[in-house]
Write a protein that holds these residues in place. Structure first.
Motif, PDB file in Angstrom:
ATOM      1  N   UNK A  35      29.980  43.155  20.664  1.00 35.38           N
ATOM      2  CA  UNK A  35      30.557  43.282  19.258  1.00 35.38           C
ATOM      3  C   UNK A  35      32.133  43.313  19.438  1.00 35.38           C
ATOM      4  N   UNK A  36      32.685  44.009  20.331  1.00 38.50           N
ATOM      5  CA  UNK A  36      34.070  43.944  20.543  1.00 38.50           C
ATOM      6  C   UNK A  36      34.603  42.520  20.639  1.00 38.50           C
ATOM      7  N   UNK A  37      34.000  41.756  21.718  1.00 44.55           N
ATOM      8  CA  UNK A  37      34.457  40.494  22.013  1.00 44.55           C
ATOM      9  C   UNK A  37      34.414  39.823  20.703  1.00 44.55           C
ATOM     10  N   UNK A  38      33.434  39.656  19.873  1.00 45.26           N
ATOM     11  CA  UNK A  38      33.187  38.871  18.670  1.00 45.26           C
ATOM     12  C   UNK A  38      34.420  39.357  17.625  1.00 45.26           C
ATOM     13  N   UNK A  39      34.786  40.530  17.591  1.00 41.50           N
ATOM     14  CA  UNK A  39      35.631  41.065  16.803  1.00 41.50           C
ATOM     15  C   UNK A  39      37.147  40.189  17.308  1.00 41.50           C
ATOM     16  N   UNK A  40      37.292  40.259  18.557  1.00 45.75           N
ATOM     17  CA  UNK A  40      38.398  39.730  19.161  1.00 45.75           C
ATOM     18  C   UNK A  40      38.785  38.298  18.852  1.00 45.75           C
ATOM     19  N   UNK A  41      37.599  37.607  18.932  1.00 47.20           N
ATOM     20  CA  UNK A  41      37.596  36.276  18.570  1.00 47.20           C
ATOM     21  C   UNK A  41      37.822  35.898  16.902  1.00 47.20           C
ATOM     22  N   UNK A  42      37.302  36.942  16.150  1.00 46.19           N
ATOM     23  CA  UNK A  42      37.727  36.576  14.927  1.00 46.19           C
ATOM     24  C   UNK A  42      39.224  36.836  14.693  1.00 46.19           C
ATOM     25  N   UNK A  43      39.578  38.002  15.335  1.00 45.80           N
ATOM     26  CA  UNK A  43      40.992  38.375  14.938  1.00 45.80           C
ATOM     27  C   UNK A  43      41.785  37.141  15.552  1.00 45.80           C
ATOM     28  N   UNK A  44      41.704  36.551  16.857  1.00 46.88           N
ATOM     29  CA  UNK A  44      42.307  35.284  17.092  1.00 46.88           C
ATOM     30  C   UNK A  44      42.335  34.164  16.239  1.00 46.88           C
ATOM     31  N   UNK A  45      41.121  33.909  15.727  1.00 50.49           N
ATOM     32  CA  UNK A  45      40.956  33.058  14.634  1.00 50.49           C
ATOM     33  C   UNK A  45      41.871  33.299  13.578  1.00 50.49           C
ATOM     34  N   UNK A  46      41.919  34.487  13.211  1.00 48.89           N
ATOM     35  CA  UNK A  46      42.778  34.867  11.882  1.00 48.89           C
ATOM     36  C   UNK A  46      44.089  34.541  12.298  1.00 48.89           C
ATOM     37  N   UNK A  47      44.675  34.967  13.566  1.00 45.06           N
ATOM     38  CA  UNK A  47      45.956  34.694  14.010  1.00 45.06           C
ATOM     39  C   UNK A  47      46.317  33.210  13.721  1.00 45.06           C
ATOM     40  N   UNK A  48      45.573  32.398  14.324  1.00 43.01           N
ATOM     41  CA  UNK A  48      45.714  31.152  14.271  1.00 43.01           C
ATOM     42  C   UNK A  48      45.769  30.500  13.027  1.00 43.01           C
ATOM     43  N   UNK A  49      44.895  31.221  11.889  1.00 41.49           N
ATOM     44  CA  UNK A  49      44.727  30.541  10.677  1.00 41.49           C
ATOM     45  C   UNK A  49      46.037  31.122  10.012  1.00 41.49           C
ATOM     46  N   UNK A  50      46.777  32.098  10.199  1.00 41.96           N
ATOM     47  CA  UNK A  50      47.837  32.651   9.575  1.00 41.96           C
ATOM     48  C   UNK A  50      48.905  31.786  10.121  1.00 41.96           C
ATOM     49  N   UNK A  51      48.967  31.227  11.275  1.00 42.24           N
ATOM     50  CA  UNK A  51      49.889  30.293  11.803  1.00 42.24           C
ATOM     51  C   UNK A  51      50.034  29.066  10.854  1.00 42.24           C
ATOM     52  N   UNK A  52      49.016  28.540  10.428  1.00 32.09           N
ATOM     53  CA  UNK A  52      48.884  27.207   9.717  1.00 32.09           C
ATOM     54  C   UNK A  52      49.174  27.669   8.021  1.00 32.09           C
TER      55      UNK A  52
END
Length: 183
Positions: free
Chosen positions: A77-94
């Motif tokens: 569950x923590x790994x999946x949250x980490x992936x979601x935050x990473x995707x959010x960071x990438x999304x924020x950059x664009x």
């Protein structure tokens, strides 16, 4: 056999993440590829996903070599949250519009360090994340300099200044996946 299975899973996860995140950057015209490069995008994605597999396998090895077993938040569950935050960071950059790239870079740097603090907190994770960010940024600068692709508004030696933040958080994310698979 376990190592081969982990490698395949990391390769597939890396391919999926690279495809989704690169499509987001292309869609928002942050990254521009010449037509002849689009046809060979698959081969460049394979090299990126191979790097993800190496990073995911490297994290548990470094942890055991340093004698620092990773004990913080060891569940899927923590790994999946980490992936979601990473995707959010990438999304924020664009998607986020700031007055200048320095503000965006500082915001993404804080978010990336927050990702590391929330999901990793190890010295090896911090060191590998910084190393990955540095090496991947150099490789990207080399590729952009040689015309493989380009950024629409480069502000730091042919690239966007926030790119090391994406590489750092991506390294931490793939490292956490690799650690969880090693259990």
């Amino acid at each position: 056999q376990h190592l081969v299975q982990r490698s395949v899973v990391l390769f597939v996860v890396g391919a999926f993440m690279a495809l989704v995140l690169n499509l987001l950057q292309i869609q928002r015209n942050v990254t521009l590829f010449p037509d002849e490069v689009i046809s060979t995008l698959f081969s460049s994605a394979c090299s990126l996903t191979s790097l993800a597999a190496v990073v995911g396998l490297l994290y548990p090895c470094i942890d055991s070599h340093l004698g620092e077993p990773h004990k913080f938040k060891r569940e899927w569950a923590s790994v999946m949250r980490c992936i979601a935050v990473f995707v959010g960071i990438n999304h924020a950059s664009a998607k986020l519009d700031f007055a200048n790239n320095v503000q965006l870079s500082l915001t993404l740097a804080a978010l990336s360090l927050g990702l590391w603090w929330t999901f990793d907190r190890s010295r090896s994770g911090l060191g590998l994340g910084i190393t990955i960010a540095f090496v991947a940024t150099l490789i990207t600068q080399f590729l952009v300099y040689n015309g493989v692709y380009q950024y629409t508004s480069p502000d730091f030696l042919y690239i966007r200044s926030w790119l090391p933040c994406i590489f750092f958080s991506g390294g931490v994310t793939v490292g956490n996946i690799g650690r969880q698979l090693a259990m």
